[in-house]
Design a protein around this motif. Structure first.
Motif, PDB file in Angstrom:
ATOM      1  N   ASN A  94       0.814  -1.438  -0.032  1.00  0.00           N
ATOM      2  CA  ASN A  94      -0.048   0.028   0.129  1.00  0.00           C
ATOM      3  C   ASN A  94       0.773   1.294   0.138  1.00  0.00           C
ATOM      4  OD1 ASN A  94      -2.798  -0.914   0.019  1.00  0.00           O
ATOM      5  ND2 ASN A  94      -2.539  -1.545   2.102  1.00  0.00           N
ATOM      6  N   ILE A  95       1.992   1.201   0.841  1.00  0.00           N
ATOM      7  CA  ILE A  95       2.896   2.331   1.008  1.00  0.00           C
ATOM      8  C   ILE A  95       3.658   2.417  -0.705  1.00  0.00           C
ATOM      9  CG2 ILE A  95       4.856   3.129   1.854  1.00  0.00           C
ATOM     10  CD1 ILE A  95       4.177   1.855   4.405  1.00  0.00           C
ATOM     11  N   ARG A  96       3.835   1.541  -1.227  1.00  0.00           N
ATOM     12  CA  ARG A  96       4.501   1.465  -2.410  1.00  0.00           C
ATOM     13  C   ARG A  96       3.698   2.277  -3.500  1.00  0.00           C
ATOM     14  NH1 ARG A  96       5.232  -3.507  -3.486  1.00  0.00           N
ATOM     15  NH2 ARG A  96       7.437  -3.615  -2.370  1.00  0.00           N
ATOM     16  N   THR A  97       2.385   1.819  -3.455  1.00  0.00           N
ATOM     17  CA  THR A  97       1.467   2.161  -4.376  1.00  0.00           C
ATOM     18  C   THR A  97       1.270   3.825  -4.501  1.00  0.00           C
ATOM     19  OG1 THR A  97       0.047   0.182  -4.345  1.00  0.00           O
ATOM     20  CG2 THR A  97      -0.996   2.209  -4.974  1.00  0.00           C
ATOM     21  N   LEU A  98       1.262   4.223  -3.108  1.00  0.00           N
ATOM     22  CA  LEU A  98       1.095   5.876  -3.155  1.00  0.00           C
ATOM     23  C   LEU A  98       2.472   6.403  -3.580  1.00  0.00           C
ATOM     24  CD1 LEU A  98      -0.909   6.337   0.175  1.00  0.00           C
ATOM     25  CD2 LEU A  98      -1.700   6.460  -2.275  1.00  0.00           C
ATOM     26  N   LEU A  99       3.510   5.941  -3.082  1.00  0.00           N
ATOM     27  CA  LEU A  99       4.691   6.542  -3.515  1.00  0.00           C
ATOM     28  C   LEU A  99       5.056   6.500  -4.855  1.00  0.00           C
ATOM     29  CD1 LEU A  99       7.213   5.051  -0.842  1.00  0.00           C
ATOM     30  CD2 LEU A  99       6.457   7.745  -0.950  1.00  0.00           C
ATOM     31  N   MET A 100       4.716   5.631  -5.538  1.00  0.00           N
ATOM     32  CA  MET A 100       5.028   5.427  -7.146  1.00  0.00           C
ATOM     33  C   MET A 100       3.938   6.192  -7.732  1.00  0.00           C
ATOM     34  SD  MET A 100       7.634   3.617  -7.273  1.00  0.00           S
ATOM     35  CE  MET A 100       8.774   2.478  -6.409  1.00  0.00           C
ATOM     36  N   ALA A 101       2.684   6.256  -7.313  1.00  0.00           N
ATOM     37  CA  ALA A 101       1.866   7.168  -7.819  1.00  0.00           C
ATOM     38  C   ALA A 101       2.215   8.633  -7.840  1.00  0.00           C
ATOM     39  CB  ALA A 101       0.348   7.039  -7.381  1.00  0.00           C
ATOM     40  N   PHE A 102       2.621   8.928  -6.745  1.00  0.00           N
ATOM     41  CA  PHE A 102       3.311  10.422  -6.708  1.00  0.00           C
ATOM     42  C   PHE A 102       4.337  10.694  -7.520  1.00  0.00           C
ATOM     43  CE2 PHE A 102       5.785  13.726  -4.774  1.00  0.00           C
ATOM     44  CZ  PHE A 102       4.817  14.548  -4.295  1.00  0.00           C
ATOM     45  N   TRP A 103       5.564   9.579  -7.500  1.00  0.00           N
ATOM     46  CA  TRP A 103       6.772   9.875  -8.161  1.00  0.00           C
ATOM     47  C   TRP A 103       6.455   9.961  -9.839  1.00  0.00           C
ATOM     48  CZ3 TRP A 103      11.076  11.590  -7.299  1.00  0.00           C
ATOM     49  CH2 TRP A 103      12.120  11.157  -8.216  1.00  0.00           C
ATOM     50  N   SER A 104       5.292   8.988 -10.267  1.00  0.00           N
ATOM     51  CA  SER A 104       5.448   8.954 -11.679  1.00  0.00           C
ATOM     52  C   SER A 104       5.165  10.496 -12.244  1.00  0.00           C
ATOM     53  CB  SER A 104       4.152   8.104 -12.033  1.00  0.00           C
ATOM     54  OG  SER A 104       3.008   8.534 -11.516  1.00  0.00           O
ATOM     55  N   GLN A 105       4.459  11.320 -11.550  1.00  0.00           N
ATOM     56  CA  GLN A 105       4.273  12.550 -11.733  1.00  0.00           C
ATOM     57  C   GLN A 105       5.101  13.338 -11.707  1.00  0.00           C
ATOM     58  OE1 GLN A 105       0.023  13.888 -10.680  1.00  0.00           O
ATOM     59  NE2 GLN A 105      -0.354  11.978  -9.753  1.00  0.00           N
ATOM     60  N   ILE A 106       5.961  13.310 -10.919  1.00  0.00           N
ATOM     61  CA  ILE A 106       7.357  14.066 -10.593  1.00  0.00           C
ATOM     62  C   ILE A 106       8.254  13.528 -11.957  1.00  0.00           C
ATOM     63  CG2 ILE A 106       9.379  14.357  -9.258  1.00  0.00           C
ATOM     64  CD1 ILE A 106       7.068  15.475  -7.905  1.00  0.00           C
ATOM     65  N   GLU A 107       8.169  12.313 -12.031  1.00  0.00           N
ATOM     66  CA  GLU A 107       9.186  12.004 -13.172  1.00  0.00           C
ATOM     67  C   GLU A 107       8.772  12.487 -14.682  1.00  0.00           C
ATOM     68  OE1 GLU A 107      10.704   7.397 -12.922  1.00  0.00           O
ATOM     69  OE2 GLU A 107       8.951   7.491 -13.994  1.00  0.00           O
ATOM     70  N   SER A 108       7.412  12.633 -14.721  1.00  0.00           N
ATOM     71  CA  SER A 108       6.972  12.983 -16.021  1.00  0.00           C
ATOM     72  C   SER A 108       7.443  14.422 -16.415  1.00  0.00           C
ATOM     73  CB  SER A 108       5.316  12.972 -16.090  1.00  0.00           C
ATOM     74  OG  SER A 108       4.790  13.957 -15.118  1.00  0.00           O
ATOM     75  N   ASP A 109       7.784  15.265 -15.644  1.00  0.00           N
ATOM     76  CA  ASP A 109       8.232  16.699 -15.783  1.00  0.00           C
ATOM     77  C   ASP A 109       9.533  17.080 -14.943  1.00  0.00           C
ATOM     78  OD1 ASP A 109       8.012  19.139 -16.775  1.00  0.00           O
ATOM     79  OD2 ASP A 109       6.555  19.696 -15.469  1.00  0.00           O
ATOM     80  N   PRO A 110      10.635  16.392 -15.303  1.00  0.00           N
ATOM     81  CA  PRO A 110      11.763  16.894 -14.925  1.00  0.00           C
ATOM     82  C   PRO A 110      12.193  18.332 -14.883  1.00  0.00           C
ATOM     83  CG  PRO A 110      12.434  15.533 -16.637  1.00  0.00           C
ATOM     84  CD  PRO A 110      10.886  15.475 -16.444  1.00  0.00           C
ATOM     85  N   ASP A 111      12.086  18.937 -16.008  1.00  0.00           N
ATOM     86  CA  ASP A 111      12.293  20.272 -15.887  1.00  0.00           C
ATOM     87  C   ASP A 111      11.498  21.286 -15.204  1.00  0.00           C
ATOM     88  OD1 ASP A 111      14.171  19.770 -17.864  1.00  0.00           O
ATOM     89  OD2 ASP A 111      12.884  20.009 -19.691  1.00  0.00           O
ATOM     90  N   GLY A 112      10.239  20.910 -14.979  1.00  0.00           N
ATOM     91  CA  GLY A 112       9.265  21.356 -14.020  1.00  0.00           C
ATOM     92  C   GLY A 112       9.810  21.435 -12.532  1.00  0.00           C
ATOM     93  N   GLN A 113      10.100  20.210 -12.155  1.00  0.00           N
ATOM     94  CA  GLN A 113      10.636  19.987 -10.761  1.00  0.00           C
ATOM     95  C   GLN A 113      11.957  20.807 -10.486  1.00  0.00           C
ATOM     96  OE1 GLN A 113       9.091  18.073  -8.677  1.00  0.00           O
ATOM     97  NE2 GLN A 113      10.311  18.761  -7.119  1.00  0.00           N
ATOM     98  N   LEU A 114      12.838  20.878 -11.710  1.00  0.00           N
ATOM     99  CA  LEU A 114      13.991  21.656 -11.500  1.00  0.00           C
ATOM    100  C   LEU A 114      13.761  23.148 -11.258  1.00  0.00           C
ATOM    101  CD1 LEU A 114      17.183  21.751 -11.368  1.00  0.00           C
ATOM    102  CD2 LEU A 114      16.900  21.974 -13.927  1.00  0.00           C
ATOM    103  N   VAL A 115      12.752  23.657 -11.877  1.00  0.00           N
ATOM    104  CA  VAL A 115      12.364  24.875 -11.969  1.00  0.00           C
ATOM    105  C   VAL A 115      11.737  25.328 -10.288  1.00  0.00           C
ATOM    106  CG1 VAL A 115      10.523  26.500 -12.435  1.00  0.00           C
ATOM    107  CG2 VAL A 115      12.017  25.501 -14.295  1.00  0.00           C
ATOM    108  N   LEU A 116      10.933  24.293  -9.858  1.00  0.00           N
ATOM    109  CA  LEU A 116      10.570  24.617  -8.406  1.00  0.00           C
ATOM    110  C   LEU A 116      11.618  24.505  -7.402  1.00  0.00           C
ATOM    111  CD1 LEU A 116       7.115  22.592  -8.819  1.00  0.00           C
ATOM    112  CD2 LEU A 116       7.427  24.784  -8.885  1.00  0.00           C
ATOM    113  N   PHE A 117      12.821  23.645  -7.660  1.00  0.00           N
ATOM    114  CA  PHE A 117      13.917  23.579  -6.727  1.00  0.00           C
ATOM    115  C   PHE A 117      14.557  25.068  -6.939  1.00  0.00           C
ATOM    116  CE2 PHE A 117      14.003  18.700  -6.716  1.00  0.00           C
ATOM    117  CZ  PHE A 117      13.845  18.630  -5.135  1.00  0.00           C
TER     118      PHE A 117
END
Length: 213
Positions: A94-117
């Motif tokens: 169950n924990i893995r399911t939520l973590l991977m669901a969250f991560w898949s959206q981070i992973e889909s936009d690395p440039d956006g994540q870099l801008v936010l950092f």
């Protein structure tokens, strides 16, 4: 300019909230393409296909825009993951399911994540903006705490640590994995780190007693 940034016809009316969303999206596109310094109000409005005056109609200042951009980091939707959470599943699953669901959206936009950092670091160096990362972190902590509470209810789990402390731990891990991933861009390595964290996090919970029998 992307399709979402095309100028709209004079008769097409959109709400102030929708204009704000379009300007935030346009600002993110400009920052991803040209950097934070290039994201002037004029450049953002041009990207959004709006007259320059639209910016000050929607935002009182660039500080307010930056706050909206930083807040977008916690607006990830886990709606599709919750149906897969089951009290019959192993806690680590169950924990893995939520973590991977969250991560898949981070992973889909690395440039956006870099801008936010980058934007968070930029704000910390500006006395007028320094409160923004603090407020964003508090909001992220609230959101993570809500997810943990819901996980406990839907998976019938009891937590062996204070939920707020667990939320802080989850944020620290996700931010650390994201920062490392932006350096090496190895998706498998990032997911392996989250898999290990799911196993570790599962040691901090236990199955709640079944009160239905």
């Amino acid at each position: 300019m992307s399709d979402s940034g095309k100028a709209r016809g004079p008769r097409e009316q959109i709400s102030a909230d929708e204009r704000r969303k379009l300007l935030v999206a346009a600002a993110l596109r400009v920052m991803k393409r040209d950097g934070i310094a290039a994201a002037s109000t004029r450049a953002i409005c041009a990207e959004a296909g709006m007259p320059h005056g639209a910016f000050h109609y929607c935002f009182h200042s660039k500080k307010e825009l930056y706050a909206a951009l930083l807040a977008s980091d916690i607006e990830i939707d886990l709606g599709a993951a919750w149906p897969h959470i089951s009290p019959d599943a192993d806690p680590v699953e169950n924990i893995r399911t939520l973590l991977m669901a969250f991560w898949s959206q981070i992973e889909s936009d690395p440039d956006g994540q870099l801008v936010l950092f980058d934007l968070g670091s930029f704000a910390l160096h500006d006395p007028e903006l320094q409160e923004l990362p603090i407020l964003e972190h508090a909001a992220s902590l609230d959101k993570a705490s809500e997810y943990i509470t819901r996980l406990g209810a839907e998976a019938r789990l009891e937590f062996l640590q204070d939920e707020r402390i667990l939320a802080e731990l989850v944020l620290d891990i996700l931010n650390g994995v994201a920062w490392s991933w932006l350096s090496h861009r190895d998706n498998d390595l990032a997911r392996q780190a989250l898999e290990r964290f799911a196993t570790l996090a599962a040691t901090l919970v236990r199955k709640a007693p079944d009160t239905t029998t």
